[in-house]
Design a protein around this motif. Structure first.
Motif, mmCIF file in Angstrom:
data_model
loop_
_atom_site.group_PDB
_atom_site.id
_atom_site.type_symbol
_atom_site.label_atom_id
_atom_site.label_comp_id
_atom_site.label_asym_id
_atom_site.label_seq_id
_atom_site.Cartn_x
_atom_site.Cartn_y
_atom_site.Cartn_z
ATOM 1 N N ARG A 98 -16.209 48.932 -19.028
ATOM 2 C CA ARG A 98 -16.584 50.313 -19.887
ATOM 3 C C ARG A 98 -16.283 49.722 -21.213
ATOM 4 N NH1 ARG A 98 -15.238 56.416 -19.051
ATOM 5 N NH2 ARG A 98 -16.806 56.568 -17.546
ATOM 6 N N LEU A 99 -18.281 49.339 -22.121
ATOM 7 C CA LEU A 99 -17.808 48.955 -23.683
ATOM 8 C C LEU A 99 -16.693 48.635 -24.583
ATOM 9 C CD1 LEU A 99 -18.773 46.246 -24.793
ATOM 10 C CD2 LEU A 99 -20.337 48.229 -26.497
ATOM 11 N N ARG A 100 -16.158 50.183 -24.670
ATOM 12 C CA ARG A 100 -14.856 50.943 -25.233
ATOM 13 C C ARG A 100 -13.163 50.272 -24.818
ATOM 14 N NH1 ARG A 100 -14.862 56.192 -24.139
ATOM 15 N NH2 ARG A 100 -14.325 56.944 -21.711
ATOM 16 N N TYR A 102 -13.434 47.334 -22.723
ATOM 17 C CA TYR A 102 -13.239 45.703 -22.603
ATOM 18 C C TYR A 102 -12.736 45.208 -24.489
ATOM 19 C CZ TYR A 102 -15.339 41.854 -23.854
ATOM 20 O OH TYR A 102 -15.570 39.932 -24.089
ATOM 21 N N LEU A 103 -13.189 46.277 -25.322
ATOM 22 C CA LEU A 103 -13.243 45.494 -26.689
ATOM 23 C C LEU A 103 -11.238 45.767 -26.857
ATOM 24 C CD1 LEU A 103 -16.274 46.964 -28.272
ATOM 25 C CD2 LEU A 103 -15.773 45.224 -27.881
ATOM 26 N N LYS A 104 -11.191 46.775 -26.325
ATOM 27 C CA LYS A 104 -9.519 47.268 -26.484
ATOM 28 C C LYS A 104 -8.683 46.478 -25.745
ATOM 29 C CE LYS A 104 -6.340 50.799 -25.295
ATOM 30 N NZ LYS A 104 -6.254 52.349 -24.159
ATOM 31 N N HIS A 105 -9.147 45.506 -24.819
ATOM 32 C CA HIS A 105 -8.341 44.840 -24.033
ATOM 33 C C HIS A 105 -8.294 43.290 -24.329
ATOM 34 C CE1 HIS A 105 -6.498 48.007 -22.256
ATOM 35 N NE2 HIS A 105 -7.124 48.680 -21.533
ATOM 36 N N ARG A 106 -9.941 43.098 -24.694
ATOM 37 C CA ARG A 106 -10.576 41.883 -25.028
ATOM 38 C C ARG A 106 -9.521 40.721 -25.153
ATOM 39 N NH1 ARG A 106 -15.303 40.492 -28.833
ATOM 40 N NH2 ARG A 106 -13.309 41.316 -30.391
ATOM 41 N N ARG A 107 -8.556 40.849 -26.685
ATOM 42 C CA ARG A 107 -7.460 39.838 -26.867
ATOM 43 C C ARG A 107 -6.373 39.638 -26.330
ATOM 44 N NH1 ARG A 107 -9.247 38.363 -32.174
ATOM 45 N NH2 ARG A 107 -10.818 39.446 -33.692
ATOM 46 N N THR A 108 -6.456 40.604 -26.280
ATOM 47 C CA THR A 108 -4.916 40.542 -24.897
ATOM 48 C C THR A 108 -5.201 39.528 -23.597
ATOM 49 O OG1 THR A 108 -4.261 42.225 -25.567
ATOM 50 C CG2 THR A 108 -3.121 41.099 -23.609
ATOM 51 N N VAL A 109 -6.017 40.282 -23.051
ATOM 52 C CA VAL A 109 -6.382 39.051 -21.779
ATOM 53 C C VAL A 109 -6.957 37.593 -22.379
ATOM 54 C CG1 VAL A 109 -8.184 39.480 -19.490
ATOM 55 C CG2 VAL A 109 -7.188 40.741 -20.739
ATOM 56 N N GLN A 110 -7.841 37.614 -23.052
ATOM 57 C CA GLN A 110 -8.545 36.138 -23.574
ATOM 58 C C GLN A 110 -7.009 35.329 -23.995
ATOM 59 O OE1 GLN A 110 -10.519 37.332 -27.562
ATOM 60 N NE2 GLN A 110 -12.107 36.872 -25.844
ATOM 61 N N ALA A 111 -5.601 35.708 -24.907
ATOM 62 C CA ALA A 111 -4.519 34.955 -24.489
ATOM 63 C C ALA A 111 -4.231 35.004 -23.253
ATOM 64 C CB ALA A 111 -3.909 35.999 -25.474
ATOM 65 N N THR A 112 -3.917 36.014 -21.890
ATOM 66 C CA THR A 112 -3.341 35.479 -21.169
ATOM 67 C C THR A 112 -4.152 34.382 -19.635
ATOM 68 O OG1 THR A 112 -2.872 37.883 -20.989
ATOM 69 C CG2 THR A 112 -2.914 36.793 -18.971
ATOM 70 N N LEU A 113 -5.966 34.686 -20.259
ATOM 71 C CA LEU A 113 -6.418 33.646 -19.557
ATOM 72 C C LEU A 113 -6.121 32.387 -19.955
ATOM 73 C CD1 LEU A 113 -9.761 35.840 -19.010
ATOM 74 C CD2 LEU A 113 -7.546 35.414 -17.277
ATOM 75 N N THR A 114 -6.185 31.905 -21.430
ATOM 76 C CA THR A 114 -6.051 30.786 -21.655
ATOM 77 C C THR A 114 -4.794 30.184 -21.689
ATOM 78 O OG1 THR A 114 -7.488 31.538 -24.120
ATOM 79 C CG2 THR A 114 -5.350 29.714 -24.589
ATOM 80 N N GLU A 115 -3.519 31.151 -21.743
ATOM 81 C CA GLU A 115 -2.071 30.201 -20.940
ATOM 82 C C GLU A 115 -2.636 29.929 -19.432
ATOM 83 O OE1 GLU A 115 1.752 29.100 -21.325
ATOM 84 O OE2 GLU A 115 0.232 29.229 -22.380
ATOM 85 N N CYS A 116 -3.301 30.886 -18.696
ATOM 86 C CA CYS A 116 -3.476 30.540 -17.215
ATOM 87 C C CYS A 116 -4.270 28.951 -16.666
ATOM 88 C CB CYS A 116 -3.885 32.271 -16.247
ATOM 89 S SG CYS A 116 -2.729 33.611 -16.501
ATOM 90 N N ILE A 117 -5.450 29.041 -18.030
ATOM 91 C CA ILE A 117 -6.057 28.071 -17.637
ATOM 92 C C ILE A 117 -5.518 26.804 -18.439
ATOM 93 C CG2 ILE A 117 -7.897 26.919 -19.037
ATOM 94 C CD1 ILE A 117 -9.612 29.432 -18.974
ATOM 95 N N ARG A 118 -4.179 26.649 -19.745
ATOM 96 C CA ARG A 118 -3.487 25.312 -20.204
ATOM 97 C C ARG A 118 -2.750 25.166 -18.980
ATOM 98 N NH1 ARG A 118 -3.839 24.334 -24.920
ATOM 99 N NH2 ARG A 118 -4.512 25.815 -26.323
ATOM 100 N N GLN A 119 -2.448 25.698 -17.951
ATOM 101 C CA GLN A 119 -1.091 25.599 -17.343
ATOM 102 C C GLN A 119 -2.001 25.589 -15.623
ATOM 103 O OE1 GLN A 119 1.518 25.499 -17.089
ATOM 104 N NE2 GLN A 119 2.391 26.520 -18.685
ATOM 105 N N GLY A 129 -20.397 39.406 -14.052
ATOM 106 C CA GLY A 129 -20.814 41.476 -14.982
ATOM 107 C C GLY A 129 -21.247 40.224 -15.815
ATOM 108 N N LEU A 130 -20.857 41.766 -17.046
ATOM 109 C CA LEU A 130 -20.897 41.503 -18.233
ATOM 110 C C LEU A 130 -19.436 41.594 -19.113
ATOM 111 C CD1 LEU A 130 -24.600 42.799 -19.386
ATOM 112 C CD2 LEU A 130 -23.712 40.252 -19.594
ATOM 113 N N HIS A 131 -19.680 42.809 -19.915
ATOM 114 C CA HIS A 131 -17.984 42.751 -20.875
ATOM 115 C C HIS A 131 -17.382 43.280 -18.653
ATOM 116 C CE1 HIS A 131 -20.667 46.734 -21.339
ATOM 117 N NE2 HIS A 131 -20.149 47.079 -20.769
ATOM 118 N N GLY A 132 -16.087 43.389 -19.423
ATOM 119 C CA GLY A 132 -15.077 43.554 -18.098
ATOM 120 C C GLY A 132 -15.452 42.659 -17.349
ATOM 121 N N ASP A 133 -15.828 41.818 -17.402
ATOM 122 C CA ASP A 133 -16.643 40.394 -15.896
ATOM 123 C C ASP A 133 -15.374 39.323 -16.678
ATOM 124 O OD1 ASP A 133 -16.538 38.399 -14.240
ATOM 125 O OD2 ASP A 133 -18.595 38.062 -14.871
#
Length: 454
Positions: A98-100, A102-119, A129-133
């Motif tokens: 759900r869009l709401r 996705y917007l609520k969790h986006r920044r925290t998930v981006q930080a998590t995935l960035t660290e996963c990618i770096r490692q 999908g779109l948002h939430g994918d």
């Protein structure tokens, strides 16, 4: 190995360690009383990936425990994370389609995935999908970090959405008229910028190959060579079929969810015509789904209750495979461009596939002809094809032998080895990511997302 220092949802903090391969997947985790569970075929997939990569990071959303997903929980067999192979880190992400959310969790998930990618050395994202994918989000992060990545598609999602909306209400049809082209453009960007495009099945390859010069046809199956029917077993089955009388009862089977993509009502319509032709048969649909109740009602209305059964989800895979192997035909009515594993499973069990034409199904049997295909939605031709095969048991026996030959080497070991080679060949160049900021980022929180009823 998998490590988690928390005992309950909302308290899990995981430091991401360096790993050989990162996979961001749509197949969900489940979390009960602080313990993570993995869908059983995904757990088998982790074992297969570990045969080709030293260590893994698996990031995926956690399925909510309340609301509309209760049915989904019932039709999935789960494996405790503690039972997984070693050197696998699980990173649970919020369910945010759900869009709401996705917007609520986006920044925290981006930080998590960035660290996963770096490692991680190798990156693979299974989009859909779109948002939430979160796999698509990870691909966008990889682009910003100038990291090569593999993208994997199971089906032509924007077409699936468009086709499924035909039977939906007005509001959903209007929504999908907007979502489908948006998703097509969104996925095109991710595929175009990938180092390698892994297209599961011929439908995906036909839809996406023009976007990436390194597009490859791949398959996904979770049966080991020891699980499938041997050629000797299949030839013995074919010999028994050849000796049968034309008027003996046919055994028909399907294994999969009773949802719009699979068109269970069209499946029943074809069987109704088959019964009217005088052909004796017994058919079984193994699987749950939001159309199962309606299908059972339709079954009664068509006078098929004495020869058609919808027993629901069967968690014992050995029983499902046995039912497929014992059947004369695997009858399917798939109406969207996707790549269902059940067709490969049927061929591996020496049972011919009879159903709707698609690039995927056609490609599976193009070498030996281990099945018969009719035009999509043509239930009359489907019923006729089944009836003709029932009336000519030697022809059906020949089709049975051809089906097993068409399966070839489509076992788990072969298909995972193929995908792993492609990832290492095209996505193995590790460009130096941008330097991390001088101020260390906050601790990665991987499971603190509060689930709300949906």
């Amino acid at each position: 190995m998998f490590e988690s220092r928390a005992s309950a949802w909302g308290e899990t903090f995981m430091q991401i360690a360096a790993a050989d391969h990162l996979l961001v997947l749509p197949v969900p985790f489940r979390q009960v009383d602080g313990q993570l569970f993995v869908e059983h075929q995904a757990a088998h997939g982790l074992l297969c990936w570990r045969q080709h990569f030293e260590s893994l990071i698996i990031a995926a959303p956690v399925l909510p425990e309340t609301g509309v997903t209760q049915e989904r929980l019932r039709e999935i067999a789960w494996v405790p994370a503690a039972a997984l192979v070693s050197n696998v880190q699980l990173v649970p992400l919020p369910w945010a389609y759900r869009l709401r959310d996705y917007l609520k969790h986006r920044r925290t998930v981006q930080a998590t995935l960035t660290e996963c990618i770096r490692q991680s050395r190798y990156l693979q994202f299974a989009i859909g999908g779109l948002h939430g994918d979160w796999a698509a989000t990870a691909a966008q992060i990889a682009q910003r970090l100038d990291r090569p990545y593999a993208v994997h598609m199971d089906r032509v999602e924007h077409e699936v959405i468009r086709l499924n909306s035909r039977q939906a209400g007005m509001s959903r049809r209007l929504r999908n008229m907007f979502v489908s082209p948006l998703m097509r453009r969104f996925h095109a960007n991710i595929i175009r910028n990938a180092s390698v495009s892994l297209c599961h099945g011929a439908d995906c390859l036909a839809a996406y190959r023009h976007l990436n010069v390194h597009s490859h046809l791949v398959h996904n199956i979770h049966l080991e060579a020891a699980d499938v029917a041997s050629h000797d077993d299949t030839f013995a089955k074919a010999a028994r079929i050849a000796d049968e009388r034309p008027d003996e009862e046919l055994s028909l089977v399907y294994s999969g969810r009773a949802v719009a993509d699979k068109a269970p009502l069209e499946w029943l319509h074809a069987l109704g015509l088959l019964k009217a032709s005088g052909t004796k048969f017994r058919a079984t649909w193994l699987g749950e789904g939001d159309l199962r109740t309606q299908a059972i009602e339709q079954c009664r209305a068509l006078g098929l209750a004495d020869c058609v059964a919808f027993p629901g989800f069967e968690s014992d895979r050995a029983k499902v495979l046995a039912a497929i192997q014992q059947a004369h035909m695997f009858v399917f009515t798939h109406i969207t461009p996707e790549s269902p594993r059940c067709l490969v499973e049927s061929l591996l069990m020496g049972t011919p596939i009879i159903g709707y034409e698609s690039a995927y199904a056609h490609d599976l049997i193009r070498e030996h002809g281990g099945g018969q295909l009719v035009s999509c939605h043509d239930v009359r031709s489907l019923a006729m094809a089944i009836a003709k095969l029932g009336a000519s048991r030697p022809l059906l026996a020949d089709l049975t032998r051809r089906a097993r030959r068409d399966a070839g080497q489509l076992d788990a070991e072969s298909v995972f080895a193929h995908r792993s080679r492609l990832i290492k060949q095209y996505a193995g160049v590790r460009r130096e990511p941008p330097a991390a900021p001088e101020t260390p980022p906050p601790a990665i929180v991987t499971a603190r997302f509060v689930q709300r009823p949906v």
